[in-house]
Design a protein around this motif. Structure first.
Motif, PDB file in Angstrom:
ATOM      1  N   HIS A 208      -5.743  -3.125   4.014  1.00 39.05           N
ATOM      2  CA  HIS A 208      -4.232  -3.170   3.781  1.00 39.05           C
ATOM      3  C   HIS A 208      -3.893  -2.069   2.875  1.00 39.05           C
ATOM      4  O   HIS A 208      -2.711  -1.852   2.746  1.00 39.05           O
ATOM      5  CB  HIS A 208      -3.908  -4.307   3.101  1.00 39.05           C
ATOM      6  CG  HIS A 208      -4.997  -4.639   1.457  1.00 39.05           C
ATOM      7  ND1 HIS A 208      -4.835  -3.836   0.533  1.00 39.05           N
ATOM      8  CD2 HIS A 208      -5.755  -5.440   1.604  1.00 39.05           C
ATOM      9  CE1 HIS A 208      -5.524  -4.007  -0.444  1.00 39.05           C
ATOM     10  NE2 HIS A 208      -6.197  -5.057   0.066  1.00 39.05           N
ATOM     11  N   GLN A 319      -0.965   3.547   3.312  1.00 35.35           N
ATOM     12  CA  GLN A 319      -0.715   2.299   4.427  1.00 35.35           C
ATOM     13  C   GLN A 319      -1.241   2.973   5.913  1.00 35.35           C
ATOM     14  O   GLN A 319      -1.707   2.031   6.648  1.00 35.35           O
ATOM     15  CB  GLN A 319       0.648   2.022   4.383  1.00 35.35           C
ATOM     16  CG  GLN A 319       1.108   1.337   3.117  1.00 35.35           C
ATOM     17  CD  GLN A 319       0.261  -0.003   2.866  1.00 35.35           C
ATOM     18  OE1 GLN A 319       0.515  -1.033   3.672  1.00 35.35           O
ATOM     19  NE2 GLN A 319      -0.270  -0.133   1.906  1.00 35.35           N
ATOM     20  N   SER A 322      -4.746   3.000   6.074  1.00 42.70           N
ATOM     21  CA  SER A 322      -5.322   1.824   6.384  1.00 42.70           C
ATOM     22  C   SER A 322      -5.495   1.145   7.546  1.00 42.70           C
ATOM     23  O   SER A 322      -6.370   0.723   7.971  1.00 42.70           O
ATOM     24  CB  SER A 322      -4.914   0.765   5.168  1.00 42.70           C
ATOM     25  OG  SER A 322      -3.629   0.533   5.600  1.00 42.70           O
ATOM     26  N   ASP A 345       0.262  -6.882  12.716  1.00 43.86           N
ATOM     27  CA  ASP A 345       0.743  -5.787  11.564  1.00 43.86           C
ATOM     28  C   ASP A 345       2.077  -6.524  11.089  1.00 43.86           C
ATOM     29  O   ASP A 345       2.737  -6.806  11.899  1.00 43.86           O
ATOM     30  CB  ASP A 345       0.769  -4.599  12.025  1.00 43.86           C
ATOM     31  CG  ASP A 345       0.244  -3.718  10.872  1.00 43.86           C
ATOM     32  OD1 ASP A 345       0.742  -3.926   9.797  1.00 43.86           O
ATOM     33  OD2 ASP A 345      -0.251  -2.302  11.044  1.00 43.86           O
ATOM     34  N   ARG A 349       5.758  -3.764   6.624  1.00 47.36           N
ATOM     35  CA  ARG A 349       4.883  -2.400   6.439  1.00 47.36           C
ATOM     36  C   ARG A 349       6.092  -1.515   7.422  1.00 47.36           C
ATOM     37  O   ARG A 349       6.210  -0.309   7.081  1.00 47.36           O
ATOM     38  CB  ARG A 349       3.764  -2.521   7.331  1.00 47.36           C
ATOM     39  CG  ARG A 349       2.434  -2.965   6.446  1.00 47.36           C
ATOM     40  CD  ARG A 349       1.506  -3.396   7.096  1.00 47.36           C
ATOM     41  NE  ARG A 349       0.412  -2.344   7.609  1.00 47.36           N
ATOM     42  CZ  ARG A 349      -0.617  -1.729   6.775  1.00 47.36           C
ATOM     43  NH1 ARG A 349      -0.758  -2.280   5.709  1.00 47.36           N
ATOM     44  NH2 ARG A 349      -1.102  -0.757   7.543  1.00 47.36           N
ATOM     45  N   HIS A 392      -2.985 -13.425   5.194  1.00 45.27           N
ATOM     46  CA  HIS A 392      -2.710 -12.317   4.644  1.00 45.27           C
ATOM     47  C   HIS A 392      -1.102 -11.998   4.759  1.00 45.27           C
ATOM     48  O   HIS A 392      -0.523 -12.361   5.636  1.00 45.27           O
ATOM     49  CB  HIS A 392      -3.589 -10.984   5.275  1.00 45.27           C
ATOM     50  CG  HIS A 392      -5.061 -11.300   5.327  1.00 45.27           C
ATOM     51  ND1 HIS A 392      -6.033 -10.716   4.460  1.00 45.27           N
ATOM     52  CD2 HIS A 392      -5.820 -11.820   6.203  1.00 45.27           C
ATOM     53  CE1 HIS A 392      -7.095 -10.897   4.687  1.00 45.27           C
ATOM     54  NE2 HIS A 392      -7.002 -11.823   5.820  1.00 45.27           N
ATOM     55  N   THR A 394       1.130  -7.929   4.801  1.00 42.96           N
ATOM     56  CA  THR A 394       1.391  -6.358   4.693  1.00 42.96           C
ATOM     57  C   THR A 394      -0.046  -5.966   4.839  1.00 42.96           C
ATOM     58  O   THR A 394      -0.500  -4.927   4.148  1.00 42.96           O
ATOM     59  CB  THR A 394       1.799  -5.949   3.075  1.00 42.96           C
ATOM     60  OG1 THR A 394       2.792  -7.063   3.059  1.00 42.96           O
ATOM     61  CG2 THR A 394       2.373  -4.676   3.353  1.00 42.96           C
ATOM     62  N   THR A 395      -0.798  -6.391   6.066  1.00 42.46           N
ATOM     63  CA  THR A 395      -2.261  -6.034   6.430  1.00 42.46           C
ATOM     64  C   THR A 395      -2.153  -5.765   7.842  1.00 42.46           C
ATOM     65  O   THR A 395      -1.348  -6.289   8.423  1.00 42.46           O
ATOM     66  CB  THR A 395      -3.095  -7.260   5.937  1.00 42.46           C
ATOM     67  OG1 THR A 395      -2.945  -7.381   4.457  1.00 42.46           O
ATOM     68  CG2 THR A 395      -4.491  -7.092   6.347  1.00 42.46           C
TER      69      THR A 395
END
Length: 403
Positions: A208, A319, A322, A345, A349, A392, A394-395
């Motif tokens: 993340h 980001q 990641s 995703d 994001r 989760h 924003t991962t």
């Protein structure tokens, strides 16, 4: 498999930006089937923009796959493959494999009875599975608000050694309708399970790119996904106090001048999310809106009373890195080459990345060197062996199939 193939699993993707659902489904599937170059299709996953008639999209897809093909999918605020990213369109992924079998099930009533829906879906899966390894893909209505309960219920039903990944269907932040698909069925408030059984294990990774920037606070007053107070203070006030100086120093934003309900506040809340300490990492929780009248924060998923939260921050560079790291982890875990991957995703994001979202996708694609398809979710599922929590925000979550 194609007689010329020297691998046991092959993956291909196709896209369409046609405006009619049936045509978009057919075009995307035709492109993927041409690239697959196989005698049969065992599995198909579809990501379709929420503006389409989903039943029409599925009709177009099902017309070009085999009668025995397991077809699943969901609506998406945006989708992408290794070829392109689309705000509006259909992305189709086809899999043919001599190493994996794909069994699917759909159940409704997810928000009213999460455990019951998962029970019904699991019971609909076959029991005569002889392959030594099982994993799963889980898709669900992203407006149900039960992501954490869902992940725990799936783990409870499938067992602690069946790892799974997936995402919450989305509709471009309109928050109106986010159905899932299974074969020819389209259903809201529903969950789709894909049990992937084989001689090998699919590879599941997660990353993340956020770091804590605040002291911890305890949730002291909460109703479901609405957190009223942190440490006895209005939750929105606590959030503003925590991010005020950082936001001004890093981006020149005066938090107190940002209107509640505005796109600017939505973006700021994606930049400054909450994290639950998991030991070596943090599980991200998105406060998707503030309730000005009460000072509460409404999250994308239920937050239990007593949960300890910290403010997390992730800039665009972190980001992007990641997302690429999730792909790099998959490559390092794969004993051989990756045939293809699904990427789940968060739609948040996209808000955070702006025009850099495509850079994150490019990083995943270049690292995997394989066909890729993904969509922008309302939350991601990733439950690995030994974990106690699997939802989760924003991962980046990645589910890869080895050749």
């Amino acid at each position: 498999m194609s007689p010329q193939s020297d691998v046991s699993t092959a993956v291909a993707t196709g896209t369409s930006v046609a405006t009619a659902g049936t045509r978009a489904g057919r075009e995307a599937t035709s492109a993927a089937r041409d690239r697959l170059d196989a005698d049969r299709v065992d599995f198909c996953q579809v990501f379709a923009s929420s503006g389409f008639d989903a039943e029409a999209v599925l009709a177009g897809v099902n017309a070009l796959v085999d009668d025995e093909t397991a077809v699943v999918g969901c609506t998406a605020g945006g989708a992408f493959t290794e070829e392109e990213s689309m705000d509006t369109g259909v992305a189709v992924t086809l899999v043919t494999s001599d190493s994996f079998r794909f069994d699917t099930a759909l159940a409704v009533g997810l928000s009213e009875n999460t455990r019951g829906a998962v029970r019904d879906a699991v019971r609909a899966l076959p029991e005569d599975i002889e392959e030594p390894y099982q994993s799963a893909i889980v898709l669900h209505d992203g407006l149900s608000g039960v992501g954490e309960q869902l992940s725990l219920s799936v783990q409870r039903r499938l067992g602690p050694y069946v790892e799974f990944a997936g995402g919450a269907a989305s509709d471009g932040l309109r928050m109106e309708s986010a159905p899932v698909f299974c074969d020819e069925s389209v259903a809201e408030d529903a969950v789709v399970l894909v049990l992937v059984s084989g001689e090998k294990r699919p590879i599941i990774t997660v990353n993340h790119g956020h770091s804590p920037i605040s002291e911890p606070w305890e949730v002291t007053d909460v109703s479901g996904n609405v957190v009223h107070e942190l440490n006895g203070e209005p939750a929105f006030d606590v959030w503003k106090d925590a991010v005020r100086d950082h936001a001004m120093e890093t981006s020149g934003i005066a938090v107190d001048d940002v209107p509640v309900g505005s796109a600017d506040l939505r973006k700021l809340m994606v930049t400054y999310l909450f994290g639950i300490d998991q030991g070596e990492t943090y599980k991200i929780r998105w406060p998707r809106t503030a309730i000005e009248e009460t000072g509460a924060l409404q999250f994308a998923v239920d937050i239990p009373e007593g949960t300890v939260l910290r403010i997390m921050h992730g800039n665009r560079a972190d980001q992007i890195a990641s997302a690429e790291q999730a792909a790099a982890d998959a490559v390092s875990l794969c004993d051989g080459n990756i045939a293809g991957a699904f990427v789940y995703d968060c739609a948040c994001r996209q808000l955070l990345f702006d025009d850099a979202f495509s850079a994150a996708v490019d990083g995943i694609i270049s690292t995997l060197s394989a066909p890729v398809a993904g969509f922008e979710t309302y939350g991601e599922l990733c439950m690995q062996a030994g974990q106690l929590s699997g939802f989760h925000n924003t991962t980046t979550v990645l589910f890869a199939l080895p050749e």
